[in-house]
Design an enzyme around this catalytic site. Structure first.
Site, PDB file in Angstrom:
ATOM      1  CE1 TYR A 111     -42.307  32.893 -55.840  1.00  0.00           C
ATOM      2  CE2 TYR A 111     -40.660  32.773 -57.573  1.00  0.00           C
ATOM      3  CZ  TYR A 111     -41.438  33.521 -56.697  1.00  0.00           C
ATOM      4  OH  TYR A 111     -41.332  34.892 -56.684  1.00  0.00           O
ATOM      5  CE1 TYR A 158     -46.104  28.120 -52.872  1.00  0.00           C
ATOM      6  CE2 TYR A 158     -47.918  28.183 -51.306  1.00  0.00           C
ATOM      7  CZ  TYR A 158     -46.785  27.562 -51.803  1.00  0.00           C
ATOM      8  OH  TYR A 158     -46.341  26.395 -51.243  1.00  0.00           O
ATOM      9  CG  ASP A 202     -52.472  25.295 -46.364  1.00  0.00           C
ATOM     10  OD1 ASP A 202     -53.036  26.316 -45.939  1.00  0.00           O
ATOM     11  OD2 ASP A 202     -51.226  25.186 -46.401  1.00  0.00           O
TER      12      ASP A 202
END
Length: 281
Positions: A56, A120, A97
């Site tokens: 996602y 996220y 990252d």
């Protein structure tokens, strides 16, 4: 070596299919919103290794859909890794990252404390922790700023805007390493093969392109190499608000990847030219 890939149309999944004879599963064959289906797919195909190139990736949408993002980025990789551990096969997983807090100017080492800024990053960290906890042979590759000739990415966006506008304002205070999907795919394939022979290489690694650059300077080189000539005006992140906070520092230390796998950071300028050549520019 029979390699099963989760993902079929994404940037890295596409490159994996170009570089090797893999079994690539799209959402119609293995929906990551159903982790049990992912585990079943592994058992059904009985591969020698598994690469998870699906995720996602809608960073802003994740802010209002964190539960869905966490299932896909956390629970599904957990099911994959647990199944691979049970079957005794290596598992390669791609992370980001965004698991870091983006502070400072020093490249993040693989063992630097994590601290995601948004949904996220949190969802990807759940996946990382689950893969490490599964107990099998695994490699996690954290990467950044993925680009290619296909899919949605910064290069494609800049080319579209560069053809439409004479002046663009681009964020200049976020720094990172653009990473060609082709280089990520190559490293994933190498890791899968090496893990099969040496499980001691299991661990978390970084793969990001060199040299580190701002989004604005990255855009300038895209236009220089492609022949477009819009004016690029530097702006701070505060002038381009988004639902999800972006890390100011996306620099990552790739030295452990070099030491273990013998591969240098890819030069994204070479990768960019390859992308533009593929696009006919």
């Amino acid at each position: 070596m029979k390699i099963l890939v989760f993902g079929r149309t994404g940037q890295v999944a596409t490159e994996l299919q170009r570089q090797a004879d893999v079994i690539a599963l799209g959402r119609d064959k293995a929906d990551l919103s159903d982790p049990t289906a992912c585990a079943a797919a592994i058992r059904s195909h009985a591969p020698d290794a598994v690469i998870n190139a699906a995720a996602y990736t809608a960073v802003d949408k994740a802010e209002r859909n964190e539960d869905a993002a966490t299932v896909i980025n956390g629970d599904a990789p957990a099911a994959m890794a647990q199944t691979c551990a049970e079957l005794g096969i290596p598992f390669v997983h791609i992370s980001t990252d965004y698991v870091f807090d983006g502070t400072g100017e020093t490249p993040f080492a693989t063992d630097h404390p994590t601290g995601p800024l948004g949904a996220y990053g949190r969802s990807k960290l759940v996946g990382e922790d689950a893969v490490r906890a599964a107990g099998g042979a695994f490699v996690i590759f954290r990467t950044s700023w993925v680009v290619s000739a296909h899919g949605n990415n910064f290069v494609k966006t800049m080319l579209r805007l560069g053809a439409e506008r004479d002046r663009l304002t681009i964020v200049a205070d976020q720094i990172g390493g653009p990473t060609p999907a082709a280089d990520i795919a190559s490293l994933c394939l190498a890791a899968a093969e090496q893990l099969a022979d040496d499980a001691s290489k299991s661990g978390t690694y970084h793969i990001s392109g060199a040299p580190d650059v701002s989004w604005a300077d990255f855009a300038r080189l895209i236009f220089e190499q492609s022949g477009f000539s819009p004016e690029v005006v530097d702006i701070p992140t505060t002038d381009f608000p988004t639902p999800a906070v972006r890390p100011a520092n996306s620099r990552m230390d790739n030295s452990v990847t070099k030491a273990v796998f013998g591969l240098d950071r890819p030069d994204w300028r070479v990768g960019l030219q390859n992308i533009l050549n593929e696009l006919g520019l």
